[in-house]
Design a protein around this motif. Sequence first.
Motif, PDB file in Angstrom:
ATOM      1  N   ALA A  60       0.825  -1.206   0.000  1.00  0.00           N
ATOM      2  CA  ALA A  60       0.000   0.000   0.000  1.00  0.00           C
ATOM      3  C   ALA A  60       0.861   1.259   0.000  1.00  0.00           C
ATOM      4  CB  ALA A  60      -0.934  -0.007   1.206  1.00  0.00           C
ATOM      5  N   ILE A  61       1.899   1.264   0.835  1.00  0.00           N
ATOM      6  CA  ILE A  61       2.760   2.442   0.907  1.00  0.00           C
ATOM      7  C   ILE A  61       3.578   2.599  -0.378  1.00  0.00           C
ATOM      8  CG2 ILE A  61       4.701   3.489   2.150  1.00  0.00           C
ATOM      9  CD1 ILE A  61       3.600   2.076   4.684  1.00  0.00           C
ATOM     10  N   ARG A  62       4.061   1.510  -0.915  1.00  0.00           N
ATOM     11  CA  ARG A  62       4.799   1.575  -2.186  1.00  0.00           C
ATOM     12  C   ARG A  62       3.891   2.027  -3.323  1.00  0.00           C
ATOM     13  NH1 ARG A  62       8.352  -3.011  -4.076  1.00  0.00           N
ATOM     14  NH2 ARG A  62       9.656  -1.277  -4.777  1.00  0.00           N
TER      15      ARG A  62
ATOM     16  N   ASN B 150       2.674   8.921  -6.672  1.00  0.00           N
ATOM     17  CA  ASN B 150       3.162  10.292  -6.611  1.00  0.00           C
ATOM     18  C   ASN B 150       4.377  10.514  -7.496  1.00  0.00           C
ATOM     19  OD1 ASN B 150       1.259  11.633  -4.965  1.00  0.00           O
ATOM     20  ND2 ASN B 150       2.080  10.615  -3.155  1.00  0.00           N
ATOM     21  N   ASN B 151       5.189   9.491  -7.687  1.00  0.00           N
ATOM     22  CA  ASN B 151       6.268   9.612  -8.668  1.00  0.00           C
ATOM     23  C   ASN B 151       5.705   9.755 -10.072  1.00  0.00           C
ATOM     24  OD1 ASN B 151       8.368   9.516  -6.815  1.00  0.00           O
ATOM     25  ND2 ASN B 151       8.523   7.282  -6.909  1.00  0.00           N
ATOM     26  N   ALA B 152       4.666   8.983 -10.372  1.00  0.00           N
ATOM     27  CA  ALA B 152       4.031   9.076 -11.693  1.00  0.00           C
ATOM     28  C   ALA B 152       3.413  10.445 -11.923  1.00  0.00           C
ATOM     29  CB  ALA B 152       2.968   7.988 -11.839  1.00  0.00           C
ATOM     30  N   LEU B 153       2.938  11.079 -10.849  1.00  0.00           N
ATOM     31  CA  LEU B 153       2.312  12.396 -10.954  1.00  0.00           C
ATOM     32  C   LEU B 153       3.321  13.539 -10.869  1.00  0.00           C
ATOM     33  CD1 LEU B 153      -0.819  11.776  -8.670  1.00  0.00           C
ATOM     34  CD2 LEU B 153      -0.767  11.871 -11.176  1.00  0.00           C
TER      35      LEU B 153
ATOM     36  N   PRO C 219       7.585  13.981  -6.295  1.00  0.00           N
ATOM     37  CA  PRO C 219       8.518  13.103  -5.574  1.00  0.00           C
ATOM     38  C   PRO C 219       8.648  13.404  -4.086  1.00  0.00           C
ATOM     39  CG  PRO C 219       9.716  14.723  -6.882  1.00  0.00           C
ATOM     40  CD  PRO C 219       8.276  14.840  -7.285  1.00  0.00           C
ATOM     41  N   ASP C 220       8.201  14.584  -3.647  1.00  0.00           N
ATOM     42  CA  ASP C 220       8.299  14.922  -2.229  1.00  0.00           C
ATOM     43  C   ASP C 220       7.072  14.507  -1.424  1.00  0.00           C
ATOM     44  OD1 ASP C 220      10.790  16.127  -2.639  1.00  0.00           O
ATOM     45  OD2 ASP C 220       9.859  18.031  -3.181  1.00  0.00           O
ATOM     46  N   LYS C 221       6.003  14.104  -2.110  1.00  0.00           N
ATOM     47  CA  LYS C 221       4.745  13.784  -1.422  1.00  0.00           C
ATOM     48  C   LYS C 221       4.765  12.318  -0.991  1.00  0.00           C
ATOM     49  CE  LYS C 221      -0.259  14.637  -2.018  1.00  0.00           C
ATOM     50  NZ  LYS C 221      -0.427  15.557  -0.874  1.00  0.00           N
TER      51      LYS C 221
ATOM     52  N   THR D  38      -0.839   5.577 -13.741  1.00  0.00           N
ATOM     53  CA  THR D  38      -0.445   5.429 -15.144  1.00  0.00           C
ATOM     54  C   THR D  38       0.132   6.752 -15.637  1.00  0.00           C
ATOM     55  OG1 THR D  38      -2.251   3.862 -15.462  1.00  0.00           O
ATOM     56  CG2 THR D  38      -1.207   4.752 -17.441  1.00  0.00           C
ATOM     57  N   GLY D  39       1.464   6.834 -15.642  1.00  0.00           N
ATOM     58  CA  GLY D  39       2.137   8.061 -16.052  1.00  0.00           C
ATOM     59  C   GLY D  39       2.438   8.076 -17.543  1.00  0.00           C
TER      60      GLY D  39
END
Length: 465
Positions: free
Chosen positions: A135-137, A143-146, A149-151, A320-321
């Motif tokens: 879940a955490i991953r 957030n990396n896809a969006l 990276p800091d969120k 989906t980035g």
Amino acid sequence: MTMTTLPRNLSNEPSAETLNEWDRNHQLHPWAAMDAWQESDYQPIERAEGIYLWDASGKRYIDGPGGMWCVQIGYGRKEMATAIADQVLRLPYTSPWTTTTDPSTLLAKKIADLAPGDLNNVFFTTGGSTAVDTAIRTMHFMNNALGRPDKKIVIAREKGYHGSTYLASTVTGKERDKSRFDVEDRLVRFLPDVNPYNRPEAMSVADWCDAKVADLENLIAEVGPENIGAFIAEPILCSGGVIIPPEGYHKRTHDICKAHDILYISDEVVTAFGRLGHWFASEDVFGIVPDIITCAKGLTSGYLPLGACIISDAVMQRMTGPDENVLFSNGYTYSAHPVCCAAALKNIEILEQERILEHVREITPYFQSRLQALHKFPIVGDARGMGLLACIQGRPDTPGTSLAAERKLGELLDIACEKRGLLVRPLINMAVFSPPLVVTRAQVDEMFDLLEDALEEVTAQMAGE
């Protein structure tokens, strides 16, 4: 020809004493005390049926904790043994990287049908800890896809328990037990205890709820919503002592998370699959639809290890980035294990056919009334629960009380109960229990009668000091 079962010491099997020695010398148990890890004698259990366990001497115990909050349908179900054996013979394993199986596909569809809202995407894990890690991953991946990276920070709660793997232990609330394990402190912030029992004497439960909601709002303001990826919360903080947040807390914290685009992860490893009388507690009991639900334990009633991370359609779409060939590179050799999935399907079938969830809702008022009656004992500071979950919190429970004194009370109650044929799970100055969901009214009486008798003994012991 009739086979005769020989006593252990007359057969080729090791004696009970030898097994005990081998256990001490070679098996490292969970939560072992490292100053005496080869000195502890663990209770040998030989067999089980219904809500009962039998030790090597033949003594019978009521399984108050229901295994580890998990034995929903009770022990000794032949239907489970048959389903497991049939699947072993048909297909014991196949790689989830390149193949699929009927049991895993059928189970994924069944869980999606039972889960609330748009939680339609099921990732199978090996248990609750790996479900929480997933879940955490998933939040990290999204957030990396969006391009955020800091969120990544997770807000969790003191006394919350989410598992033993690295990320799961990171978001587990701090206790007073000593540990030398590392956690990733950069990724987590903790909210103060939400237990209404610990509120100031003059404060109402409604005001306590306001204060606990304000804790979340203040932490978000302090850390910054742009840095917070998820809030993880058990509907009931079970291993923390069956802590039930004040009424309205879940809905208000869920709405705050939505307002700040913070994923709400509901850790239902204990509460899912009937413990509160529903398949999932998030919506049916507390009125929220999370972004992610984690579950395990009652999914197979403990017959085989299996967990699941259930992800909403909305989260999947945001994962989906624009990059091509990006893999969701999270998985385990035993993800979607066909035998475990077959066991889960049979477990759910039994829960449905025997109307066990309805039984839980019917017997809960009586179970909880017997629990509340324990307030008559002066050493009981609180008796709290919901569904077939319960906790007795004993005195001393005042600030500044030594951990050793609190542990002693819990240990005395544990010993007194075990002597009478009742197992409970001691947690410092608390005892928690969550019997199999098939427990009858007569068995509820049997359990609480033994517990009351044990409390009488401990009361006398404490008074005599």
